[in-house]
Design an enzyme around this catalytic site. Structure first.
Site, PDB file in Angstrom:
ATOM      1  CD  GLU A   1      28.939  83.532 -11.884  1.00 31.37           C
ATOM      2  OE1 GLU A   1      28.910  83.457 -13.245  1.00 31.37           O
ATOM      3  OE2 GLU A   1      29.904  84.354 -11.484  1.00 31.37           O
TER       4      GLU A   1
ATOM      5  CB  CYS B   1      27.503  82.126 -17.087  1.00 31.47           C
ATOM      6  SG  CYS B   1      28.872  81.673 -16.054  1.00 31.47           S
TER       7      CYS B   1
END
Length: 420
Positions: free
Chosen positions: A344, A379
């Site tokens: 990620e 994010c």
């Protein structure tokens, strides 16, 4: 859960430095002093580790606890390590530690972190050097590829982790515990109280979701009838065994807890590395999990630089690594670990406003939150905004400017913002 009482050592020196803020700004500021400090320490019974107790105690000299044994003030005779232990238990030797093979230990290599708010010396980290990784390599190598538990091996551990989740969720629901972690997150990763509290609440809800039988249900298998009598196809959810988890600085509690518990639920043996600048948060959470019943040997916890961690991964050869962080490091790990990695990495997030104009006040608020909450270190942070020309005749930009002008370092609603 029993009486909530005393404190884990090492934090005593930090407590006097705490000056964090509530949403009320200056008026709501709370100074945490040595007389009012909360943390976790371990309790001993019959010479062994019996439990991890969450306590509150006055933090004078008598209230300090050894960071190696969790007992007594530095240099006292209560340390079970004896004279050798007391020689290194000094008031200047408080700092963050590591956990390997079921034991919390120190390191010969210490680094000092600077306070993100004033640049002064803040926390001493026991960072593992390249010559000290062998215990971690050995610990991972002891875990077989069928894991610590699976549908055929020690299935009662699924229920154990359901109980651990139940207790940990309850602890995080207690105001004094949730406030402790909220303040601690603020102290090492400056963000507003509400942003930090949201991280604790998401973690608590995650643990609630896996209470009772829910961990066992995660391991639900499937069966498919064959094409003739006596033939069936069965599928099982199987652990990898030894695994590694590497997490970043921006969410020091939520990301590592969710990823760590997911690995543990399915029977993996993880080594956890959190960015050293904020690892103090997860260290305290580890102690809470131990108090809630997490077997101390199930997780290894390490502080190190990237080069050392890379060497550890190459030598330990975990069967899977979960990495959250920069795309540059992610690309290197993908090559070094020959694809045995889940990533990620960094993102560049667009927000596009089409021709239909409505709810200008709400849209401006969302844009401000997405761009500047947690100083943009999320994010989902808004990296760039594209808007149709129809929006140019509205008050959108002026409202966004007014909302951004309200943010200030004093209440940690904004910090240094990195732009592209």
């Amino acid at each position: 859960m029993g009486k909530i009482g005393a404190v884990f050592a090492g934090f005593a020196d930090l407590a006097s430095q705490w000056a964090v803020h509530t949403p009320g700004g200056t008026a709501g500021r709370v100074q945490h002093t040595g007389d009012d400090f909360v943390g976790f320490r371990r309790g001993h019974r019959d010479g062994g580790v019996a439990a991890w107790r969450f306590e509150r105690r006055k933090m004078g000299n008598r209230g300090r606890f050894c960071r190696f044994c969790g007992l007594g003030p530095p240099g006292s005779g209560s340390c079970p390590e004896g004279t050798a232990g007391r020689d290194r238990h000094t008031g200047d030797d408080f700092g963050r530690v590591r956990a390997v093979q079921g034991k919390w230990t120190g390191s010969s290599n210490w680094s000092t972190l600077l306070d993100p708010l004033n640049g002064e010396q803040f926390i001493r980290i026991a960072e593992v050097g390249e010559k000290e990784i062998q215990p971690f390599v050995e610990s991972l190598s002891k875990c077989p590829k069928h894991g610590l538990h699976n549908p055929f091996k020690s299935p009662e551990r699924y229920l154990l982790y359901g109980d651990i989740s139940t207790k940990a969720a309850h602890m995080l629901s207690l105001p004094k515990v949730s406030n402790f972690f909220t303040r601690l997150i603020q102290r090492v990763s400056p963000k507003s109280y509400q942003q930090a509290l949201g991280e604790v609440q998401v973690t608590q809800k995650f643990l609630e979701n896996f209470c009772g039988d829910q961990v066992r249900f995660l391991a639900r298998l499937f069966a498919v009838p064959g094409n003739h009598l006596g033939q069936q196809s069965h599928g099982y959810r199987w652990p990898y065994g030894p695994v590694a988890i590497i997490t970043p600085f921006n969410f020091p509690l939520e990301i590592p807890v969710l990823q760590l518990m997911g690995a543990l639920y399915m029977g993996n043996k993880p080594i956890l590395k959190v960015d050293s600048k904020v690892s103090i948060v997860m260290e305290q959470m580890m102690r809470l999990l131990h108090y809630c019943g997490l077997p101390v040997e199930d997780v290894d916890f390490i502080n190190s630089d990237g080069k050392t961690m890379n060497k550890l991964l190459m030598e330990a050869n975990p069967r899977m690594t979960l990495f959250t962080g920069s795309s540059r490091v992610a690309e290197k790990l993908a090559v070094d670990l020959k694809g045995r990695v889940k990533l990620e990495d960094a993102g560049f997030d667009w927000k596009i406003l089409g021709p239909d104009v409505n709810e200008v006040a709400y849209v401006s608020w969302v844009c401000d939150q997405d761009a500047y909450a947690c100083s943009g270190q999320k994010c989902s942070a808004q990296s760039v905004l594209f808007m149709h020309e129809n929006w140019s005749s509205t008050s959108l930009l002026s409202k966004m400017k007014d909302l951004a002008d309200r943010r200030k370092l004093e209440d940690l609603t904004v910090g240094p913002v990195l732009t592209c």
